[in-house]
Design a protein around this motif. Structure first.
Motif: not given
Length: 469
Positions: A7-15, A18-21
């Motif tokens: 979950l932590s890995f997914a949250c960091v990747t998601a953030a 999303l920021l990059g997008g």
């Protein structure tokens, strides 16, 4: 733990995604909108120059036959704009498609005296957003309105946003799966270690198998944990053997003392010789018991390594140990020692030297040749001319409480050489024993060679003739 990691890995990747997008979309949208706005303003500037250079009227911008283009057609073709013509006082002379709003500012521009006077604004027409510019024809003759719809640009940006959201969602899902997979691979063994520790704490089984595969930090932790359990198991086994052996050795003098104590109630009835034998036996067993307890305490103290190392001269310790053994046994002891200085625990090393000398005196009882104590560098050995050591007993002479069959009748507890071995190991060395050529035994120990202290050599003395008197 694996779920938290995933979950932590997914949250960091998601953030991050999303920021990059978001930043990418904003940059693209700004570039597209700025480009479209620049094109629109370029058309308006051309119209401004056109009306400023020529005296034009609203009729010049009316629609004409398809065979001939008008200035209005040029505007519509370039940016696909909507063009609406205003006459005097802002009256609509030719309506655009769709019809553009006429505001007070537009009417003011239509009545403006300066040709090319321009106003810009944005408007919503039939639900769509437009850029609008009104350019005055000058002299109050009217104005031309041009408008560019946002919809084409916004449709493109909307599609870009949808694609960005879809791509971000895919990246997040893939990151979550990758994080879960990595968590299973990396943290799986780490999760098993607490289970092993809990199993050991619950059952007391130190022989529990520990997962030690892999070369990363988790594998190193597993190997360290497995090594710790191995050392604990070995320590527990040594402790168990020590207790068993100590109990066995203590039982013999205690049983004898108990039997002799039972005779004390009728000691007055015993013959004088029996009394003397009883008292002598009790003294002997008491002395044996005291020696055994003292050696057990010495062995335990040597294992604790509580004494702090200091710089000592092995030859001086050898002299002290020899003097003590001479007083106790009356044997002659020859010392051959150099001036080696080592960093070691003096009491422990002295105890080892004394045990070696007393062991030699005990097994060479009644011998006529002197016992030899040699110190060379960090190697110490004691030589005697006793019966030597049987080949079967050589591997076990340093075991705790081990006594050869030939030594059963001799006093001692079997701990003397075990203490020598413990002192040697504690100082990074080894203990050794072998038979001596011509009869007898050589038993000794070595210390860690790095413990030797290198003393600077003193300068040779000046020639006496050169020394002033």
């Amino acid at each position: 733990m694996g779920t938290v990691f995933a979950l932590s890995f997914a949250c960091v990747t998601a953030a991050t995604t999303l920021l990059g997008g978001f930043l990418s979309y904003n940059a693209a949208a700004q570039m597209v909108r700025v480009d479209q706005d620049d094109v629109f303003r370029g058309v308006v500037n051309d119209l401004h120059q056109q009306v400023a250079q020529r005296r034009l009227s609203p009729s010049d911008y009316f629609s004409v036959s398809p065979d001939r283009d008008s200035p209005r057609d040029d505007l519509s073709r370039r940016i696909r704009t909507d063009v609406q013509v205003l006459g005097r006082a802002g009256r609509v002379e030719e309506r655009g498609f769709p019809a553009l709003p006429v505001r007070a500012a537009d009417r003011a521009a239509a009545s403006h005296a300066t040709a090319g006077h321009t106003i810009y604004y944005k408007a919503r027409i039939e639900g769509d957003r437009y850029r609008v510019a009104t350019v005055a024809l000058g002299g109050g003759r009217g104005a031309v309105q041009v408008a560019q719809q946002y919809s084409d640009t916004e449709d493109l940006l909307r599609k870009l946003k949808d694609r960005t959201v879809e791509l971000s969602a895919i990246v997040i899902v893939v990151a979550g799966l990758a994080g879960w997979w990595l968590a299973r691979r990396i943290a799986g063994r780490l999760v098993r270690l607490p289970r092993v520790a809990e199993h050991v704490a619950r059952t007391g089984r130190l022989d529990t198998e520990v997962p030690v595969t892999g070369q990363n930090e988790v594998g190193r932790l597993g190997r360290a944990f497995d090594g710790m359990l191995g050392r604990l198991a070995a320590s527990e086994e040594i402790q168990r053997r020590l207790v068993q052996d100590a109990g066995h050795e203590l039982r013999t003098p205690l049983t004898s003392l108990q039997a002799n104590a039972a005779l004390l109630d009728r000691i007055d009835q015993l013959p004088p010789q029996a009394k003397a034998d009883l008292i002598a036996d009790m003294k002997s067993e008491t002395r044996e018991l005291v020696n055994l307890v003292n050696e057990l305490v010495d062995l335990a103290a040597g294992d604790r390594n509580a004494e702090q190392p200091t710089e000592i001269t092995l030859g001086a310790l050898a002299e002290d140990a020899a003097a003590l053994t001479r007083r106790r046994t009356g044997r002659e002891i020859l010392i051959e020692a150099d001036d080696t200085v080592v960093r070691a625990r003096p009491d422990a090393v002295q105890r080892a030297l004394t045990n070696l000398l007393e062991n030699a005196a005990k097994f060479d009882h009644g011998g006529t040749e002197p016992i030899e104590l040699a110190v060379k560098g960090t190697r110490v050995e004691v030589r005697d001319r006793g019966p030597g050591i049987a080949e079967a007993d050589l591997p076990r002479v340093f075991d705790r409480f081990y006594r050869a069959d030939s030594a059963r009748s001799l006093p001692g507890s079997g701990l003397g050489l075990a203490i020598v071995h413990a002192v040697a190991v504690a100082h990074g060395g080894t203990a050794f024993a072998h038979n001596r050529a011509g009869g007898g035994a050589i038993i000794g120990f070595t210390l860690d060679p790095t413990s030797r202290v290198r003393r600077p050599r003193t300068a040779p003395a000046a020639d006496s003739a050169a020394t002033p008197r």
